[in-house]
Design an enzyme around this catalytic site. Structure first.
Site, PDB file in Angstrom:
ATOM      1  N   ASP A  32       0.854  -1.192   0.000  1.00  0.00           N
ATOM      2  CA  ASP A  32       0.000   0.000   0.000  1.00  0.00           C
ATOM      3  C   ASP A  32       0.889   1.240   0.000  1.00  0.00           C
ATOM      4  OD1 ASP A  32      -1.891   2.105   0.639  1.00  0.00           O
ATOM      5  OD2 ASP A  32      -3.258   0.521   1.251  1.00  0.00           O
ATOM      6  N   SER A  76      -7.098   4.319  -1.409  1.00  0.00           N
ATOM      7  CA  SER A  76      -6.947   2.859  -1.415  1.00  0.00           C
ATOM      8  C   SER A  76      -8.256   2.152  -1.745  1.00  0.00           C
ATOM      9  CB  SER A  76      -6.418   2.369  -0.068  1.00  0.00           C
ATOM     10  OG  SER A  76      -5.088   2.791   0.087  1.00  0.00           O
ATOM     11  N   THR A 129      -8.026  -1.696   1.552  1.00  0.00           N
ATOM     12  CA  THR A 129      -7.461  -2.625   0.565  1.00  0.00           C
ATOM     13  C   THR A 129      -8.076  -4.020   0.673  1.00  0.00           C
ATOM     14  OG1 THR A 129      -5.470  -1.294   0.469  1.00  0.00           O
ATOM     15  CG2 THR A 129      -5.305  -3.511  -0.440  1.00  0.00           C
ATOM     16  N   GLU A 258      -1.274  -7.875   1.894  1.00  0.00           N
ATOM     17  CA  GLU A 258      -1.001  -6.440   1.872  1.00  0.00           C
ATOM     18  C   GLU A 258       0.044  -6.047   2.906  1.00  0.00           C
ATOM     19  OE1 GLU A 258      -3.197  -2.094   2.255  1.00  0.00           O
ATOM     20  OE2 GLU A 258      -3.827  -3.709   3.555  1.00  0.00           O
ATOM     21  N   ASP A 263       2.180   2.508   3.454  1.00  0.00           N
ATOM     22  CA  ASP A 263       1.359   3.713   3.292  1.00  0.00           C
ATOM     23  C   ASP A 263       1.333   4.546   4.579  1.00  0.00           C
ATOM     24  OD1 ASP A 263      -0.734   5.256   1.776  1.00  0.00           O
ATOM     25  OD2 ASP A 263      -1.964   4.606   3.458  1.00  0.00           O
ATOM     26  N   HIS A 267       2.817   8.253   4.793  1.00  0.00           N
ATOM     27  CA  HIS A 267       1.969   9.406   5.148  1.00  0.00           C
ATOM     28  C   HIS A 267       2.671  10.268   6.196  1.00  0.00           C
ATOM     29  CE1 HIS A 267      -1.888   9.129   3.090  1.00  0.00           C
ATOM     30  NE2 HIS A 267      -1.904   7.818   3.276  1.00  0.00           N
ATOM     31  N   ASP A 305      -1.081   0.000  -4.764  1.00  0.00           N
ATOM     32  CA  ASP A 305      -2.345   0.608  -5.169  1.00  0.00           C
ATOM     33  C   ASP A 305      -2.141   2.048  -5.643  1.00  0.00           C
ATOM     34  OD1 ASP A 305      -1.662   1.301  -2.582  1.00  0.00           O
ATOM     35  OD2 ASP A 305      -3.668   1.040  -1.748  1.00  0.00           O
ATOM     36  N   HIS A 306      -1.067   2.675  -5.121  1.00  0.00           N
ATOM     37  CA  HIS A 306      -0.719   4.060  -5.484  1.00  0.00           C
ATOM     38  C   HIS A 306       0.589   4.385  -4.785  1.00  0.00           C
ATOM     39  CE1 HIS A 306      -1.818   5.018  -1.380  1.00  0.00           C
ATOM     40  NE2 HIS A 306      -2.949   4.378  -1.574  1.00  0.00           N
ATOM     41  N   HIS A 391      -1.280  11.083  -0.943  1.00  0.00           N
ATOM     42  CA  HIS A 391      -0.939  10.186  -2.054  1.00  0.00           C
ATOM     43  C   HIS A 391      -0.507  10.999  -3.265  1.00  0.00           C
ATOM     44  CE1 HIS A 391      -4.037   7.077  -0.345  1.00  0.00           C
ATOM     45  NE2 HIS A 391      -3.027   7.301   0.466  1.00  0.00           N
TER      46      HIS A 391
HETATM   47 ZN   LIG Z   1      -2.870   6.164   2.201  1.00  0.00          ZN
END
Ligand SMILES: [Zn+2]
Length: 430
Positions: A32, A76, A129, A258, A263, A267, A305-306, A391
């Site tokens: 993620d 997500s 997710t 995952e 992520d 962040h 996912d990004h 993101h």
């Molecule tokens: Zn995120």
């Protein structure tokens, strides 16, 4: 016909059949928020610039475009919907289109034909997710997602954090507003409930249905595990058990794994924290790779996912990053109630950076976002820049291994990745 020619004849007869046939098992890894720079930096820091992650060791590499239906930069939920069903949707929507039509995910398609399906994560199992693979809901409310899981039992196996959404409000650390016990509900339907590493290790391949909830909220950060000394399994340990359990179905399985905290750390612009969560993904990937050796009728995909954080690598000070012993999240929580001198000592000890000054500690303590403040201070030393705490819309990598891996090269939409999985497995997307 002599024996040699007869064998050749047989091989030529069988060859087209094997290449045309479909894949029995799919293991999909999602880092993620794992952008290319996170893969690069973590590799350079933990392995050295000349080495490769195990998941990079393939010639079947693709790039997927991550934008959602309504925004260039996805969340997500929309990304999981695209990756699982082959449909772009708006940010915040899980397994559903903007007109409220439910999408059909690869996980649902597997279960429809009697194959098994599982989900593993290092964050809460009710996070976007995993949820994007098995529910159709208009938002990401984790309590509602837990209820939906209990109602529909959309998976054979699920493991991760988030027990707080499953236990009644009378239990400590419950986030529920009622006295429903969703764990009991799962048990009534034949699921084995586990909550620690010892129980995970006791499971044999013969336990067909499992719900593993190892922490109240997200599981601890990979880098903090040693420091905290909590009895939670690693992503690799969960993956190994899941593969054992799911592969007992002779028809095959779909498993989504995952590394969700890439992520979270990104962040917070937490460089060392992010690096160790990519390692967490690679360790789990190694379990899948050894499974592939046992059962070649398996496709493994590693993607994201990004991208999160807009990570930019200048002249990263690799050794400095590597010497950090706890995440910025943990460091901030440890110094919260300490005076400046004690805090300075803790920060020096856990980062290995001795030139951090009193004024900088004061800044962290006075900030409304102390973790971001610490990240700024450390990233300056690390010569690493992050451009956002959100993101970005950058493409992300796809690495493919095993049967049908060749389908996943090129540059394509995130929805195309799902379509390729449906086609590789010979299951219907409609
Ligand atoms: Zn995120």
């Amino acid at each position: 016909m002599n024996k040699k020619f007869f064998l050749l004849f047989i091989v030529l007869l069988i060859l087209p059949l094997t290449t045309l046939s479909t894949v029995k098992n799919i293991i999909l890894f999602i880092g993620d928020g794992m952008g290319t720079a996170a893969v690069d930096l973590s590799r350079m820091v933990l392995l050295g610039k000349e080495k490769f992650w195990d998941f990079e060791n393939t010639r079947y590499i693709g790039l997927q475009k991550t934008y959602s239906e309504n925004l260039l930069t996805t969340d997500s939920a929309a990304a999981a919907t695209a990756l699982s069903s082959g449909h772009k949707t708006s940010n915040g929507l899980l397994g559903t289109l903007s007109d409220a039509t439910a999408t059909k995910s690869i996980l649902k398609a597997f279960r429809e034909v009697g194959r098994s399906a599982g989900l593993i994560t290092t964050v809460t199992v009710t996070h976007a997710t995993p949820a994007g693979f098995c529910v159709s809901m208009p938002d990401r409310d984790e309590l509602a997602i837990a209820d939906e899981y209990a109602e529909t039992k959309p998976f054979d196996l699920i493991m991760g954090g988030g027990r707080q959404y499953f236990v009644p409000k009378s239990s400590t650390a419950s986030k529920r507003t009622d006295n429903l016990n969703l764990i009991k509900n799962f048990q009534n339907f034949g699921y084995t409930y586990i909550s620690n590493t010892a129980q995970l290790f006791e499971l044999t391949g013969k336990t067909p249905k499992i719900i593993g909830l190892f922490s109240e909220s997200s599981m601890p950060n990979a880098l903090d595990r040693n420091y905290l000394n909590t009895p939670v399994p690693t992503l690799a340990q969960m993956t190994r058990t899941a593969l054992n359990v799911l592969s007992s179905n002779p028809k095959g399985f779909f498993l989504m794994v995952e590394s969700g905290k890439i992520d979270f750390r990104a962040h917070a612009n937490d460089t060392a924290g992010t690096v160790w969560e990519v390692n967490e993904l690679n360790e789990a990937f190694k379990e899948a790779l050894s499974f592939l050796k046992k059962d070649p009728d398996t496709l493994i995909l590693v993607t994201a996912d990004h991208e999160t954080g807009g990570l930019t690598l200048l002249y990263p000070r690799l050794q400095l990053i590597k010497s950090q012993k706890a995440t910025n999240e943990l460091i901030v929580s440890l110094i919260k109630n300490k005076d400046i001198n004690q805090s300075l000592k803790t920060v020096h000890e856990l980062t290995g950076i001795k030139d951090i000054k009193e004024e900088e500690i004061k800044k962290i303590k006075e900030s409304s976002t102390p973790e971001i403040e610490l990240s700024k201070i450390l990233n300056e030393r690390y010569e690493v820049r992050w451009s956002t705490v959100g993101h970005t819309c950058a493409n992300v990598n796809v690495y493919a291994f095993g049967k049908k891996a060749e389908l996943f090269t090129g540059v394509y939409e995130n929805t195309e990745l799902a379509i390729k999985m449906f086609s590789a497995a010979g299951v219907s997307p409609n």
